[in-house]
Each structure stands twice: as C-alpha cells, then as structure tokens.
Design an enzyme around this catalytic site. Sequence first.
Site, PDB file in Angstrom:
ATOM      1  N   LYS A 119      10.382 -43.201  25.510  1.00  0.00           N
ATOM      2  CA  LYS A 119      10.717 -43.578  24.113  1.00  0.00           C
ATOM      3  C   LYS A 119      11.097 -45.202  24.392  1.00  0.00           C
ATOM      4  CE  LYS A 119      11.149 -39.939  21.571  1.00  0.00           C
ATOM      5  NZ  LYS A 119      12.096 -38.806  20.549  1.00  0.00           N
TER       6      LYS A 119
ATOM      7  N   LYS B  63       5.452 -34.726  12.554  1.00  0.00           N
ATOM      8  CA  LYS B  63       5.287 -35.408  11.372  1.00  0.00           C
ATOM      9  C   LYS B  63       5.004 -36.959  11.563  1.00  0.00           C
ATOM     10  CE  LYS B  63       7.452 -33.809   7.433  1.00  0.00           C
ATOM     11  NZ  LYS B  63       8.809 -33.131   6.997  1.00  0.00           N
TER      12      LYS B  63
ATOM     13  N   LYS C  15       0.427 -33.484  20.160  1.00  0.00           N
ATOM     14  CA  LYS C  15       1.180 -32.622  19.766  1.00  0.00           C
ATOM     15  C   LYS C  15       1.676 -32.458  18.251  1.00  0.00           C
ATOM     16  CE  LYS C  15       6.282 -31.642  20.194  1.00  0.00           C
ATOM     17  NZ  LYS C  15       7.531 -31.543  21.189  1.00  0.00           N
TER      18      LYS C  15
END
Length: 338
Positions: free
Chosen positions: A118, A200, A197
Amino acid sequence: MADDPSRPRVFSGMQPSGEAHLGNYLGALRQWVELQESHECYFCIVDEHAVTGGDYAPADFPSRVFDLALSYLAVGLDPERSTIFVQSDVPAHTALAWLFNSVAAVGELERMTQFKDKSRSLESVPAGLLNYPVLQAADILLYRAEWVPVGEDQLQHLELSREIARRWNARFGEFFPEPQPLIGGVGRILGLDGGSKMSKSLGNTVGILAGPEEVQARVRTAVTDPQRIRRTDPGRPEVCNVFTLHGLFAASDEVEDVATRCRDATRGCVDCKRILSDRISGHFGEARERARELSARPGRIREVLDAGAERARREAARTLGEVRERMGMRWRGLEGLA
Ligand code: TRP
C-alpha cells in the site's frame, strides 16, 4: 450468547466499504454467522482502519458504515447473540493501540506485506498505514479474543498481534492470550474478471443484496474458459471462475453436473451463468428480505450499533483499566490519601 464465559471468544472485523459482496460473504461473513452457534463473538466495523490510507471521501463514509452494518444483519449476524459495533464508538481501541506502539517495533511494521504494497505508490506515507497492524492487535486483544477468523492475507497481521501480546506479557505480566487464526472461509475469491481478488474498488464483485436482474447482469460479464470460444467447444471447468462460484453455491451433485455439461459442451456459458445467477440470488433471498425490513426502519440499525458499542465499551474498559494499571498509569490503594 453475549458475555458467556464458557464459550471461546472470537473477534473479527471488516472495513466499511458499503454493502458486502460475494467475496466478503464467502471469505468471512458466512463463517461468522456459523461461529455464533459455538462462540462468543465480537464483530466490528473497523472504520478507524479505513482512514489509514489517507485518501477517502468523508461524505461517503457514514453510508459505507451503515450499508456494511445492514449487510452484517441481513446475512444473519445476530445482535442478541453477538456484539456488533463500530470501532470508533469504542475509544479504547485507539487508546490500547497507542500503548501497544511502545512494544511494537518500526522494523517489523515496515516488513508487513500489506504495508509494503500500500505504501509503494505513495509519495507521502501516512503513519497510520504503518501502524495499522498495531490497531488491529488492539482490536483483538482489547477483548482478549482467542480466535480470529481471517483470510490468508491477514495471517501476517495476526502473527504480529501474537508477537505484541507475547512482548507485552513478558514486560508487564501474563495477561493477554495469543490469538489464533481461524481459517474456515473458502480462501481467495477471484472477481468476475477471473484474474484478481474480488474487491469493490476493482468493480469485479456482485453485491450480496443485489436483486435477481442485477445479479444476472453482473454475472453475465464474468470471464469463463478463454479457450471456449464457440458454444460447441468443450470447456474446462477447472480453469473457469464461474465453475468455482458454482461450487460455492450448489450441492455437490449439481456441481458435478455443471462440470460434465461444460466438458461435453451440452450447455453453453450463457446458460451456465444464468443458472449460477439464479443460485446466487436464491441463496440471498432471505438476506434481501431482512435488508428490506431493516431499510424501512433505519433507526433500528443505529440502535443495534449503539447497544453493541455499549457492551463492547464495558468489556473494553475492563481490559484497558488492567493494562494501564500494569503499565503504572494508575494509583491504587492510595484513594484515602487524596
Ligand atoms: N485488517 C483486516 C482486513 O483488512 C480488518 C481488521 C481490522 C481485522 N481489525 C481486525 C480483522 C481485527 C480481524 C481482527 O481484513
């Protein structure tokens, strides 16, 4: 039951990303619902984790939390049996995380895969992203939970939670159990693109509360065996994500039938997807009904979360009090002197 000391305690949480999708359900919620039968469960909406990336829209945040709460209740998380709450309603999470910051090492936080992934693309890395797993350890240990249902991607964070518990215990006295992962979900669920994966933000999901037509429309876009070009080509179920999804919603003889009719090309992908869509929307019929009832009474969700937070705060205060005491932050036995 809530507060039943004879049942092993479970804690788990999910970031508020709005309505849950199939990946959330198959990877976590389905197992959570079952755990309520045998364990004392705390199910949290971890909104304080959700802001650690730095970049998010405050205006959307309340509905993300509300919609996830609605999904929790719709699938059958039961506020009578489980403590269902929002992390920021219980300030002890961040208070304990702060104290854990003194036993967690920067080096080990920097080695977390999720942190590396990240932070890589960010010019300025929020400190919250680094300390994310410290807050996660606090979530779990605040309730002295022994079991944590998580996906594979969270095993490293959980290992760190155990390390924090061990180190704190070694320094301040045996108090925290070392929480163990409960891997009962179905593992990584690929999105409709069949490549990454289900998530959303990638737009490759199906919402669990979507109506039958919407499920059809979403599943129609799903990627199947790329070698099956014509309807008459034999398919390979073992490389097809639509087949994998059948496996998660159908009985084993039905799954066998899907495989056979794919291999011998007696059924085309379009029909196969239609059947999958029906299975999915059928599976969530009851959840949609519950969600519909709850949406008609939005105050009810707030009530559930308030009651959950109150219960959580009570338990959390006990732990935090003991922790502060052992860390030397409270005087005891001198009350009469003041
Ligand atoms: N990090 C977890 C995830 O992204 C969410 C989470 C936060 C969590 N605190 C937790 C999961 C405590 C289990 C226990 O999935």
